[in-house]
Design a protein around this motif. Structure first.
Motif, PDB file in Angstrom:
ATOM      1  N   HIS A 142       0.809  -1.129   0.127  1.00  0.00           N
ATOM      2  CA  HIS A 142      -0.007  -0.137   0.030  1.00  0.00           C
ATOM      3  C   HIS A 142       0.816   1.150  -0.142  1.00  0.00           C
ATOM      4  O   HIS A 142       0.775   2.232  -0.812  1.00  0.00           O
ATOM      5  N   GLU A 174       1.180   3.964  -2.952  1.00  0.00           N
ATOM      6  CA  GLU A 174       1.030   5.558  -2.603  1.00  0.00           C
ATOM      7  C   GLU A 174       2.181   6.293  -3.097  1.00  0.00           C
ATOM      8  O   GLU A 174       1.974   7.625  -3.436  1.00  0.00           O
ATOM      9  N   MET A 198       0.699   8.257  -8.422  1.00  0.00           N
ATOM     10  CA  MET A 198       0.157   8.431  -7.337  1.00  0.00           C
ATOM     11  C   MET A 198       0.596   9.711  -6.792  1.00  0.00           C
ATOM     12  O   MET A 198      -0.185  10.701  -6.155  1.00  0.00           O
TER      13      MET A 198
END
Length: 213
Positions: free
Chosen positions: A15, A19, A24
């Protein structure tokens, strides 16, 4: 440890890596051009389309039913945002990346053979959308100069209390969906796969994105 806790703990590294991906970071810092943002939405569309069709088709399956909530479904909102931000020809105008097509095929295969694993993909998408949606809606609106609520229906789950209730019900549904430890292991394993597939998609989109002149 609950399944929600296991999912959060055992996918944390992936995760964080996602990110921190170039795509992102561009989005989170408000530096993503509209063309790139539309490409992102266009490539998320087949993923949501297959996921939500699969959840609907398997709504009676005991391993799927507890997390099957049409209130969470994003495909219509994605389509509406793309229609507004790009125009109705987005399916033909904007390329679908091979990784997005592969992801959609994988979801279709799960429906046919391992529908209980759809829960992992619902976790990765919907809890992320519910948790960060309001922040991203503001970032996208400011970056693209949109009027309030325009072009960001994807992130709109209703009032804050409604969003909180959806998150609570989804987490409760996770526990009901995994009846055994083996079920929970399978969902965690599939969630890792979901993060890896997202990482591949984001890398492809970043590679295809236009560079500042």
């Amino acid at each position: 440890m609950t399944l929600a806790e296991r999912l959060r703990s055992e996918t944390r590294a992936q995760h964080v890596e996602l990110e921190r991906s170039a795509l992102m970071q561009q989005l989170l810092r408000g530096r993503m051009p509209q063309r790139t943002y539309c490409a992102l939405l266009r490539n998320l569309h087949p993923i949501y389309q297959e996921l939500e069709a699969g959840l609907a088709a398997c709504a009676a399956h005991p391993g799927v039913a507890p997390v099957c909530s049409p209130a969470l479904w994003r495909e219509p909102a994605l389509r509406a945002d793309l229609d507004l931000l790009h125009g109705p020809d987005w399916p033909s105008d904007i390329a679908m990346q091979s990784s997005a097509a592969a992801y959609a095929r994988h979801l279709t295969a799960l429906v046919a053979g391992q529908p209980e694993r759809l829960v992992a993909h619902a976790y990765v998408r919907y809890l992320g959308d519910l948790s960060g949606g309001q922040v991203l809606a503001r970032i996208v609106s400011e970056q693209l100069g949109l009027r309030s609520g325009e072009g960001v229906r994807f992130y709109d789950f209703g009032r804050s209390e409604e969003t909180a209730q959806l998150k609570q019900r989804f987490r409760a549904g996770l526990e009901a969906a995994a009846a055994t430890e083996a079920d929970a292991d399978a969902v965690v394993d599939e969630a890792r796969r979901a993060f890896a597939m997202h990482a591949e998609l984001f890398d492809q989109l970043h590679a295809e994105a236009p560079r500042p002149s």
